[in-house]
Enzyme design. Sequence first.
Site, PDB file in Angstrom:
ATOM      1  N   GLU A 142      -6.823   4.730   7.837  1.00  0.00           N
ATOM      2  CA  GLU A 142      -6.566   6.150   7.541  1.00  0.00           C
ATOM      3  C   GLU A 142      -7.768   6.788   6.855  1.00  0.00           C
ATOM      4  O   GLU A 142      -8.056   7.968   7.062  1.00  0.00           O
ATOM      5  CB  GLU A 142      -5.284   6.268   6.696  1.00  0.00           C
ATOM      6  CG  GLU A 142      -4.048   6.001   7.562  1.00  0.00           C
ATOM      7  CD  GLU A 142      -2.834   5.481   6.819  1.00  0.00           C
ATOM      8  OE1 GLU A 142      -2.798   5.541   5.574  1.00  0.00           O
ATOM      9  OE2 GLU A 142      -1.908   4.998   7.503  1.00  0.00           O
ATOM     10  N   SER A 197       3.357  -2.239  10.289  1.00  0.00           N
ATOM     11  CA  SER A 197       4.808  -2.284  10.541  1.00  0.00           C
ATOM     12  C   SER A 197       5.451  -3.622  10.158  1.00  0.00           C
ATOM     13  O   SER A 197       6.390  -4.073  10.812  1.00  0.00           O
ATOM     14  CB  SER A 197       5.124  -1.928  11.995  1.00  0.00           C
ATOM     15  OG  SER A 197       4.711  -0.590  12.267  1.00  0.00           O
ATOM     16  N   LYS A 244       0.056   4.256  -0.295  1.00  0.00           N
ATOM     17  CA  LYS A 244      -0.592   5.436   0.300  1.00  0.00           C
ATOM     18  C   LYS A 244      -0.338   6.661  -0.601  1.00  0.00           C
ATOM     19  O   LYS A 244      -0.298   6.509  -1.812  1.00  0.00           O
ATOM     20  CB  LYS A 244      -0.107   5.637   1.745  1.00  0.00           C
ATOM     21  CG  LYS A 244      -0.221   4.333   2.566  1.00  0.00           C
ATOM     22  CD  LYS A 244      -0.012   4.523   4.036  1.00  0.00           C
ATOM     23  CE  LYS A 244      -0.172   3.177   4.743  1.00  0.00           C
ATOM     24  NZ  LYS A 244      -0.105   3.269   6.187  1.00  0.00           N
ATOM     25  N   ASN A 253       0.871  -1.176   0.000  1.00  0.00           N
ATOM     26  CA  ASN A 253       0.000   0.000   0.000  1.00  0.00           C
ATOM     27  C   ASN A 253       0.910   1.228   0.000  1.00  0.00           C
ATOM     28  O   ASN A 253       1.513   1.544   1.022  1.00  0.00           O
ATOM     29  CB  ASN A 253      -0.885  -0.039   1.256  1.00  0.00           C
ATOM     30  CG  ASN A 253      -1.704   1.223   1.443  1.00  0.00           C
ATOM     31  OD1 ASN A 253      -1.794   2.054   0.537  1.00  0.00           O
ATOM     32  ND2 ASN A 253      -2.314   1.354   2.608  1.00  0.00           N
ATOM     33  N   HIS A 277      -9.556   1.254   4.852  1.00  0.00           N
ATOM     34  CA  HIS A 277      -8.280   1.425   5.561  1.00  0.00           C
ATOM     35  C   HIS A 277      -8.498   2.379   6.739  1.00  0.00           C
ATOM     36  O   HIS A 277      -9.269   3.335   6.634  1.00  0.00           O
ATOM     37  CB  HIS A 277      -7.217   1.970   4.612  1.00  0.00           C
ATOM     38  CG  HIS A 277      -5.847   1.942   5.213  1.00  0.00           C
ATOM     39  ND1 HIS A 277      -5.430   2.886   6.120  1.00  0.00           N
ATOM     40  CD2 HIS A 277      -4.817   1.064   5.076  1.00  0.00           C
ATOM     41  CE1 HIS A 277      -4.193   2.590   6.500  1.00  0.00           C
ATOM     42  NE2 HIS A 277      -3.801   1.493   5.885  1.00  0.00           N
ATOM     43  N   GLY A 285       2.440   2.179  10.756  1.00  0.00           N
ATOM     44  CA  GLY A 285       3.395   3.266  10.610  1.00  0.00           C
ATOM     45  C   GLY A 285       4.106   3.643  11.896  1.00  0.00           C
ATOM     46  O   GLY A 285       4.761   4.679  11.976  1.00  0.00           O
ATOM     47  N   GLU A 335      -5.474  -4.901  10.506  1.00  0.00           N
ATOM     48  CA  GLU A 335      -4.449  -3.882  10.711  1.00  0.00           C
ATOM     49  C   GLU A 335      -4.741  -3.129  12.013  1.00  0.00           C
ATOM     50  O   GLU A 335      -5.508  -2.154  12.006  1.00  0.00           O
ATOM     51  CB  GLU A 335      -4.442  -2.893   9.551  1.00  0.00           C
ATOM     52  CG  GLU A 335      -4.125  -3.522   8.217  1.00  0.00           C
ATOM     53  CD  GLU A 335      -3.527  -2.512   7.255  1.00  0.00           C
ATOM     54  OE1 GLU A 335      -2.424  -2.760   6.771  1.00  0.00           O
ATOM     55  OE2 GLU A 335      -4.158  -1.465   7.028  1.00  0.00           O
TER      56      GLU A 335
HETATM   57  P1  PGA Z   1       2.825   0.227   7.589  1.00  0.00           P
HETATM   58  O1  PGA Z   1       1.360   0.442   6.974  1.00  0.00           O
HETATM   59  O2  PGA Z   1       3.351  -1.066   7.024  1.00  0.00           O
HETATM   60  O3  PGA Z   1       3.613   1.422   7.121  1.00  0.00           O
HETATM   61  O4  PGA Z   1       2.680   0.154   9.067  1.00  0.00           O
HETATM   62  C1  PGA Z   1       0.476  -0.638   6.799  1.00  0.00           C
HETATM   63  C2  PGA Z   1      -0.824  -0.143   6.204  1.00  0.00           C
HETATM   64  O5  PGA Z   1      -1.328   0.897   6.622  1.00  0.00           O
HETATM   65  O6  PGA Z   1      -1.380  -0.784   5.287  1.00  0.00           O
END
Ligand code: PGA
Length: 249
Positions: free
Chosen positions: A96, A209, A13, A11, A94, A170, A164
């Site tokens: 976010e 992560s 983003k 992803n 997601h 992140g 997640e």
């Molecule tokens: P990350 O993000 O691997 O940077 O923690 C995962 C995601 O949001 O899909």
Amino acid sequence: MSAPRKLAAGNWKMNGLAADLDQIRALLRDQPNPGCEVLICPPATLLERMATLSGGAIKLGGQDCHIEANGAHTGDISAAMLVDAGADYVILGHSERRADHGESDAVVHDKVLAALDAELVAVVCVGETLEQRDAGEALSVVGEQLAESLPDGVSAAQIVVAYEPVWAIGTGQVAGPEEIAEVHDFMRETLVARFGEEGAAMRLLYGGSVKPGNAAEIFAVSNVDGALVGGASLKAADFGAIIAALGQA
Ligand code: PGA
């Protein structure tokens, strides 16, 4: 199901310009025969160029789609547009988007229907916040998100579920194997109870992560069929190492 079971999904983003297509070139060079399905969800602006570059060797996906197929929705993108640009998948719900755009389970549910109408596979994201985990609510939150985000009657070929935990995205703070196993086993039971054989076959990804250094440990957890990778998917070397770990799991 025609697709291989294991799925390494990246992803990107809101990251990625034309120069970053070099990472796709490197990935194609370094991972010519991955032992799993590889998916990248770049910003929509790169979809078509990535599709041309990868020639189908890497599956592509969007990061969101609108509920409607077209119309007066400035700045939005429809599932049909993603397909038109070369996507086979779309990430929906997601955390976010749930946080930044106030997307409820009901909205995610309707986006899944829109995605399936366009014949996209929906990667539906669920996961608890730290406050919810600390309150002992992780399973109930995930259960409710699954119940309300997934439409009735969906199949394993149409849906991928990504767990997640919001506190692990992140942050560099990865969920431990026991925490992941507890939620993934619970999700499997929940999906089997609702969708039967299709629920048993649905692919379950862990996200939050995931890095080359922790990938093998995560992929050894029961009911983990792959990963949804944010930051570490931006660099071919890191994502390639995660793909290799999944191929060997
Ligand atoms: P990350 O993000 O691997 O940077 O923690 C995962 C995601 O949001 O899909």
